[in-house]
Design a protein around this motif. Sequence first.
Motif, PDB file in Angstrom:
ATOM      1  N   VAL A 255      38.964  41.404  41.747  1.00 55.51           N
ATOM      2  CA  VAL A 255      39.043  41.972  40.397  1.00 55.51           C
ATOM      3  C   VAL A 255      40.429  42.526  40.076  1.00 55.51           C
ATOM      4  O   VAL A 255      40.843  42.534  38.911  1.00 55.51           O
ATOM      5  CB  VAL A 255      37.971  43.063  40.181  1.00 55.51           C
ATOM      6  N   PHE A 256      41.149  43.014  41.086  1.00 58.26           N
ATOM      7  CA  PHE A 256      42.492  43.552  40.859  1.00 58.26           C
ATOM      8  C   PHE A 256      43.573  42.516  41.167  1.00 58.26           C
ATOM      9  O   PHE A 256      44.708  42.635  40.716  1.00 58.26           O
ATOM     10  CB  PHE A 256      42.694  44.802  41.726  1.00 58.26           C
ATOM     11  N   ALA A 334      54.612  36.594  41.801  1.00 59.26           N
ATOM     12  CA  ALA A 334      53.534  35.863  42.479  1.00 59.26           C
ATOM     13  C   ALA A 334      52.178  36.472  42.150  1.00 59.26           C
ATOM     14  O   ALA A 334      51.199  35.750  41.917  1.00 59.26           O
ATOM     15  CB  ALA A 334      53.772  35.875  43.988  1.00 59.26           C
ATOM     16  N   ALA A 335      52.111  37.803  42.119  1.00 58.07           N
ATOM     17  CA  ALA A 335      50.854  38.485  41.821  1.00 58.07           C
ATOM     18  C   ALA A 335      50.352  38.135  40.428  1.00 58.07           C
ATOM     19  O   ALA A 335      49.179  37.785  40.232  1.00 58.07           O
ATOM     20  CB  ALA A 335      51.034  39.999  41.954  1.00 58.07           C
ATOM     21  N   ILE A 336      51.254  38.222  39.443  1.00 58.71           N
ATOM     22  CA  ILE A 336      50.867  37.906  38.065  1.00 58.71           C
ATOM     23  C   ILE A 336      50.518  36.433  37.938  1.00 58.71           C
ATOM     24  O   ILE A 336      49.537  36.060  37.277  1.00 58.71           O
ATOM     25  CB  ILE A 336      51.997  38.297  37.087  1.00 58.71           C
ATOM     26  N   GLY A 337      51.303  35.570  38.574  1.00 61.97           N
ATOM     27  CA  GLY A 337      51.024  34.133  38.510  1.00 61.97           C
ATOM     28  C   GLY A 337      49.662  33.786  39.077  1.00 61.97           C
ATOM     29  O   GLY A 337      48.914  32.999  38.472  1.00 61.97           O
ATOM     30  N   ILE A 338      49.334  34.354  40.236  1.00 63.07           N
ATOM     31  CA  ILE A 338      48.019  34.091  40.840  1.00 63.07           C
ATOM     32  C   ILE A 338      46.897  34.607  39.949  1.00 63.07           C
ATOM     33  O   ILE A 338      45.877  33.936  39.757  1.00 63.07           O
ATOM     34  CB  ILE A 338      47.944  34.727  42.241  1.00 63.07           C
ATOM     35  N   ASN A 339      47.082  35.799  39.378  1.00 61.57           N
ATOM     36  CA  ASN A 339      46.039  36.364  38.517  1.00 61.57           C
ATOM     37  C   ASN A 339      45.835  35.537  37.252  1.00 61.57           C
ATOM     38  O   ASN A 339      44.704  35.365  36.798  1.00 61.57           O
ATOM     39  CB  ASN A 339      46.390  37.806  38.167  1.00 61.57           C
ATOM     40  N   VAL A 340      46.930  35.039  36.692  1.00 59.67           N
ATOM     41  CA  VAL A 340      46.807  34.168  35.509  1.00 59.67           C
ATOM     42  C   VAL A 340      46.061  32.887  35.883  1.00 59.67           C
ATOM     43  O   VAL A 340      45.177  32.428  35.144  1.00 59.67           O
ATOM     44  CB  VAL A 340      48.200  33.838  34.936  1.00 59.67           C
TER      45      VAL A 340
END
Length: 496
Positions: A255-256, A334-340
């Motif tokens: 979720v995060f 990377a974090a934002i890309g994976i979440n998107v």
Amino acid sequence: MPKTARYDTLSNLLILLFLLTAYRIFMLTQAASSIDLYADEAYYWGWAQHFDFGYYSKPPMVAWLIMLATSICGDGFVCIKIASPIVYIFTTLNIYFLAKELFDEKVAFYSAVAFITLPAVWLSSLIISTDVPFLFFWSLGMLFFVKALKSDSWRDWLVTALAGGGGLLSKYTMIIFVVSAFAYLVTSKTHRHHLKNPKLYVTMGLAALIYLPNLYWNYTHEFVSFKHTEDNAHLEGELFHPGRMFEFLGAQFGVFGPILFGWLLALLPRYKTLKQNESYTLLWWFVLPFFALILTISLLSRAHANWSAPMYVASTLLVVSWLVLHGRKRWLAAAIGINVLLGVVFYHYHDITETLQIELTRKTDPYKRVRGWKELGREVEAILKEHPEAKLLSDDRKTMAELIYYIHPHPFDAVKWNPKHTLLDHYELTTSLQKQLGEEFVYVTDREEISDVKKAFEEVEKIKTIVIPLYKDYKMVYHVYYLKHFKGYSPAGTSK
């Protein structure tokens, strides 16, 4: 040398928020033909049919939000949900300005982008739930609490009070905001003097005053909302479930986001390092109490993944500010890309599986709980039209909520089968079969054995069994009965 054009600006964030929200609303319009409302959404929509200061299991804000949206554009699938992606625009802006107060514009921009692309927000943007207004008021409260600590102006304290009262009218766990605020003030050399500030206590009093109508509603309704909240914790029986705690922790990676939550777990133990920065200290205290509470509940009983939602606000700022200010932007990208990617895959899950010719099953379809209700509603609607003198009767809250929404005209006079006279949902609070002696009903149930029901009526006629195939390994099965002349509950009757 000419200055490099900045892209981490508020105007670019507004453009991104507009495009992302438009995409999410478009996906809602597309989903309207293939999936149904969640049972809780239909449940809240039923609450929204009349204004009140309280409802069975939750404070009134989610019902008020649905009431506002449907008064503008009607009771359709999209209109019931549309407040969610719109409210998240304002929640994200709260986070932007909060990060700007604590750090700078660059951290503010990346914090806002990271928040609006959290997997939890991708999902929540398609669902109208208590978390939607709750996160707005929590973030608004944090923003103006920080402003008030700096300015000590009545305006900032009063907005903090409005946010606190609105948060309590959204979800009772807003009370943890007070715990975090006081824990921070006690440990802060810079702002500890506010513990003697009368404005702080006036703020708390005004927030309580805003919440007071719901407290009075609970007083007049046997405090059912508080009892439900207590029941949700399930603090009874064996009080040690490490497996459930690790399951909850694992869910937080989903979720995060896997990278952001990994960094959060790495940062939380570093309080001695973080407390050297006043902003980090504040954020840490607005994460830890809530996280510790929900983690403890998950160990003693169980906790749903979304119960940790309020900590997402401070957690996002804490992790993003650390990554930006310590030169770890690649981790953040990377974090934002994976979440998107996770969000887009979730939105287009059925399209992807269809393209890859993957046959979904009950275990592999995340949308399984929102399929089949429209068809069931059409079947029962046709039966009710053949028996216009009969009212709808059901023994399950979710089934009843879905049927009331999907049957037209909406059977708001539906009644809950409740032979034990329990008080476990809104329908048991607001309907009473015992007051309808001699009346007739169309009873919809997934139970095959209904001897207790047969004893309570003079005549019981099975109309049909409704079978709705959903997957190769699962089908929705409901039995429909025509019940004549209710005699009263049998002393030996049992509920479902």
